[in-house]
Design a protein around this motif. Sequence first.
Motif, PDB file in Angstrom:
ATOM      1  N   VAL A 154       0.842  -1.192   0.000  1.00 47.29           N
ATOM      2  CA  VAL A 154       0.000   0.000   0.000  1.00 47.29           C
ATOM      3  C   VAL A 154       0.881   1.248   0.000  1.00 47.29           C
ATOM      4  N   SER A 155       0.282   2.375  -0.378  1.00 43.77           N
ATOM      5  CA  SER A 155       1.032   3.636  -0.413  1.00 43.77           C
ATOM      6  C   SER A 155       1.007   4.292   0.969  1.00 43.77           C
ATOM      7  N   LEU A 156       1.908   5.256   1.142  1.00 40.83           N
ATOM      8  CA  LEU A 156       1.949   5.985   2.408  1.00 40.83           C
ATOM      9  C   LEU A 156       0.663   6.777   2.616  1.00 40.83           C
ATOM     10  N   ASP A 157       0.054   7.230   1.539  1.00 37.53           N
ATOM     11  CA  ASP A 157      -1.216   7.967   1.642  1.00 37.53           C
ATOM     12  C   ASP A 157      -2.298   7.079   2.257  1.00 37.53           C
ATOM     13  N   VAL A 158      -2.345   5.831   1.823  1.00 39.91           N
ATOM     14  CA  VAL A 158      -3.319   4.888   2.384  1.00 39.91           C
ATOM     15  C   VAL A 158      -3.055   4.675   3.878  1.00 39.91           C
ATOM     16  N   ASN A 197       8.187  11.418   3.774  1.00 39.09           N
ATOM     17  CA  ASN A 197       8.265  10.963   2.381  1.00 39.09           C
ATOM     18  C   ASN A 197       6.974  11.250   1.630  1.00 39.09           C
ATOM     19  N   SER A 198       7.076  11.208   0.322  1.00 38.93           N
ATOM     20  CA  SER A 198       5.925  11.489  -0.533  1.00 38.93           C
ATOM     21  C   SER A 198       4.809  10.477  -0.299  1.00 38.93           C
ATOM     22  N   PRO A 199       3.558  10.919  -0.196  1.00 41.10           N
ATOM     23  CA  PRO A 199       2.423  10.005   0.022  1.00 41.10           C
ATOM     24  C   PRO A 199       2.269   8.958  -1.075  1.00 41.10           C
ATOM     25  N   ASP A 200       2.853   9.196  -2.235  1.00 36.42           N
ATOM     26  CA  ASP A 200       2.704   8.253  -3.342  1.00 36.42           C
ATOM     27  C   ASP A 200       3.619   7.036  -3.213  1.00 36.42           C
ATOM     28  N   LYS A 201       4.610   7.114  -2.375  1.00 42.74           N
ATOM     29  CA  LYS A 201       5.559   5.997  -2.259  1.00 42.74           C
ATOM     30  C   LYS A 201       4.915   4.781  -1.590  1.00 42.74           C
ATOM     31  N   ILE A 202       5.473   3.612  -1.936  1.00 46.66           N
ATOM     32  CA  ILE A 202       4.931   2.342  -1.450  1.00 46.66           C
ATOM     33  C   ILE A 202       5.696   1.894  -0.193  1.00 46.66           C
ATOM     34  N   VAL A 203       4.978   1.297   0.731  1.00 50.78           N
ATOM     35  CA  VAL A 203       5.569   0.861   2.010  1.00 50.78           C
ATOM     36  C   VAL A 203       6.749  -0.072   1.772  1.00 50.78           C
TER      37      VAL A 203
END
Length: 453
Positions: A154-158, A197-203
Amino acid sequence: MPETFEQDYTLQQLKQVTKALNSGQFVQVRRMLAETAPCDSALLLESSPHKVRTQLWQLVDPDIQGDILEELSEDVRLGIIAQMEPELIAAATEDMDDDDLGEVLRSLPEPVYQDVLGAMDAIDRERATQALSYQERTAGALMNSDTVTIRPDVSLDVVLRYLRLKGELPDGTDDLYVVDKDNCFLGSLPLSVLLTNSPDKIVRDLMDLEKEAIPISMDESEVAQLFERHNWISAPVVDDNKHLLGRITIDDIVDVIREDAEHSLMSMAGLDDEEDTFAPVMKSSQRRSIWLGINLLTALLAAFVASFFEGTLDILPILAVLNGIVPSMGGVAGSQTLTLVIRGIALGHVNSANQRFILGKELAIGALNGLLWSVLIAGVIAVWQWDFKLGAVIAFAMFMNLVAAGIAGASIPLILKRLHIDPALAGSVVLTTVTDIVGIFAFLGTATWILVD
């Protein structure tokens, strides 16, 4: 020694509370306790005589009794719980963390424990049973199940939206734990990484794959060493199949370190590290009598060895005057070695790989100190009594006993540890016996051989 701020604060509190109790101002005392932090209330209870403690506990708001019970030492906690009905104990433990709940329930006598379980609701009873299923003084007994877990894909935004929905994080949270669909631990995502970090990056791309998980059965002292070595704030706990079970936080490790320090200090005197300073006279007397009795037996054994040389003491009374010097020096030297080795064992520094070096080192130190102090005492005795033979006798005995003290001080804790006996509790008694017997036998035996015709 000047009083610390905490000691001064507790002293002032105790004076105010005692004065209010003596004046019958129970409402004021109840209000004071309600406004006091649980840790300070616990310290106040532990600092109060038994009668005052009983009165104070009756004035504590039931809603905060559980928080105070968590902070109390085992001996004081047991004394207070003995005054409570099982239903009240169950209510007090309702909101406790899993590790604190397990600690409290383990300290209860079996009949009381069963009654408390029966008074709990189904959820708390299951939680208590789970907490008690882990062996005492292991990682399982220390951990809490309040972990926050996320998936690696999942992404950091999630993750951020998920945390906002939760509304709050467990105390001491510095990492989110990454698990797979089977709840197996994969790594951790520090909150600092999540927030920077950018919210789009993946865990998966940011998680820490090197975060070490603690086995459920690891001894709590080893867990404390890991926290100290890695400067952790929290750490995950897993079973044999790497399934995430919970986490341990630094506040629990501070308790372990404090308890280990108290245990080492109190055990040297043959006392329980949880002993209540204000326990009833008969209870304290019974506990201390056990080790006084053991010490008496060792003293009688040393006296028995000395009785073989009654004839020598009759002929040379000066030997009776000097007889205490050699065992005393051996006892001090041996205690120094014993303390260092016990500390090394507790810190994990002393192990099977370096035991031989430790024994060799302490043997060399004993021989060097023995040579130094035997020459010194020989000179003093020779000048004082003008008897060079007597000086030589006590010098030989001093050398032998200091060497024996070094060997005994290093080997006794290692042997006791191998026999699963606490070195801090039994080591000093065994050491005293060895140094007394070797010292007396070396001094009086050598004197009989050389000085008595």
